[in-house]
Design a protein around this motif. Sequence first.
Motif, PDB file in Angstrom:
ATOM      1  N   GLN A  37       2.207   0.914  -2.620  1.00 38.17           N
ATOM      2  CA  GLN A  37       1.383   1.719  -2.905  1.00 38.17           C
ATOM      3  C   GLN A  37       0.858   2.070  -4.528  1.00 38.17           C
ATOM      4  OE1 GLN A  37       2.480   5.803  -1.259  1.00 38.17           O
ATOM      5  NE2 GLN A  37       0.176   6.271  -1.024  1.00 38.17           N
ATOM      6  N   ALA A  38      -0.355   1.693  -4.753  1.00 44.13           N
ATOM      7  CA  ALA A  38      -1.056   2.078  -5.939  1.00 44.13           C
ATOM      8  C   ALA A  38      -1.525   3.550  -6.290  1.00 44.13           C
ATOM      9  CB  ALA A  38      -2.084   1.136  -6.127  1.00 44.13           C
ATOM     10  N   PRO A  39      -1.409   3.949  -7.631  1.00 49.84           N
ATOM     11  CA  PRO A  39      -2.043   5.381  -7.648  1.00 49.84           C
ATOM     12  C   PRO A  39      -3.564   5.764  -6.949  1.00 49.84           C
ATOM     13  CG  PRO A  39      -1.119   4.812  -9.467  1.00 49.84           C
ATOM     14  CD  PRO A  39      -1.146   3.393  -8.749  1.00 49.84           C
ATOM     15  N   GLY A  40      -3.414   6.770  -6.300  1.00 51.75           N
ATOM     16  CA  GLY A  40      -4.680   6.970  -5.496  1.00 51.75           C
ATOM     17  C   GLY A  40      -4.968   6.215  -4.449  1.00 51.75           C
ATOM     18  N   VAL A  91       3.832   0.862  -6.614  1.00 54.98           N
ATOM     19  CA  VAL A  91       5.400   1.316  -6.264  1.00 54.98           C
ATOM     20  C   VAL A  91       5.607   0.498  -5.047  1.00 54.98           C
ATOM     21  CG1 VAL A  91       6.938   3.184  -5.449  1.00 54.98           C
ATOM     22  CG2 VAL A  91       4.995   3.819  -7.280  1.00 54.98           C
ATOM     23  N   TYR A  92       6.722  -0.169  -5.034  1.00 53.49           N
ATOM     24  CA  TYR A  92       7.015  -0.924  -3.738  1.00 53.49           C
ATOM     25  C   TYR A  92       8.430  -0.255  -3.011  1.00 53.49           C
ATOM     26  CZ  TYR A  92       4.235  -4.906  -5.423  1.00 53.49           C
ATOM     27  OH  TYR A  92       3.205  -5.477  -5.792  1.00 53.49           O
ATOM     28  N   TYR A  93       8.000  -0.119  -1.615  1.00 51.82           N
ATOM     29  CA  TYR A  93       8.946   0.572  -0.807  1.00 51.82           C
ATOM     30  C   TYR A  93       9.326  -0.581   0.246  1.00 51.82           C
ATOM     31  CZ  TYR A  93       6.716   4.936  -2.398  1.00 51.82           C
ATOM     32  OH  TYR A  93       6.149   5.799  -3.249  1.00 51.82           O
ATOM     33  N   CYS A  94      10.661  -0.380   0.687  1.00 52.30           N
ATOM     34  CA  CYS A  94      11.318  -0.991   1.676  1.00 52.30           C
ATOM     35  C   CYS A  94      11.541  -0.044   2.794  1.00 52.30           C
ATOM     36  CB  CYS A  94      12.400  -1.501   1.611  1.00 52.30           C
ATOM     37  SG  CYS A  94      13.924  -0.828   1.242  1.00 52.30           S
ATOM     38  N   VAL A  95      11.133  -0.622   4.219  1.00 52.74           N
ATOM     39  CA  VAL A  95      11.404   0.236   5.373  1.00 52.74           C
ATOM     40  C   VAL A  95      11.995  -0.728   6.465  1.00 52.74           C
ATOM     41  CG1 VAL A  95       9.177  -0.685   6.099  1.00 52.74           C
ATOM     42  CG2 VAL A  95      10.183   1.251   7.033  1.00 52.74           C
ATOM     43  N   ALA A  96      12.866  -0.021   7.145  1.00 53.18           N
ATOM     44  CA  ALA A  96      13.674  -0.792   8.149  1.00 53.18           C
ATOM     45  C   ALA A  96      13.751  -0.115   9.481  1.00 53.18           C
ATOM     46  CB  ALA A  96      15.129  -0.801   7.956  1.00 53.18           C
TER      47      ALA A  96
END
Length: 121
Positions: A37-40, A91-96
């Motif tokens: 997710q980038a800003p905005g 921002v990089y997120y991981c999801v499981a």
Amino acid sequence: QVRMVESGGGLVQAGGSLRLSCAASEPTTYAVGWFRQAPGKARRFVAAITWSGDSTLYSDSVKGRFTISRENAKNTVYLQMNSLKPEDTSVYYCVADPRLSAVLAGTGRSWGQGTQVTVSS
């Protein structure tokens, strides 16, 4: 509920590489994905991998540059990012989730807190 913790973000010049890690708090048989997710902007899918690791999926924007892998003995999924571009800054997120479909849809049950990746030009 399984907790996910990302690490490995940082500042890198364009053309450089980073490896992100996503560690689960306990052994799972979950599929795991990465979003950014980038800003905005909205959160967008990057890559996903099944529990067995026999199937991987990538967004067109990272295909050929990023590689997702996992080491189940360490409860960890990796995202190797090569040939980084300024537009990869996010921002990089991981999801499981037990279901790959939920991971791909961004509705998985266990999300990490995110790690910042900044690519300078």
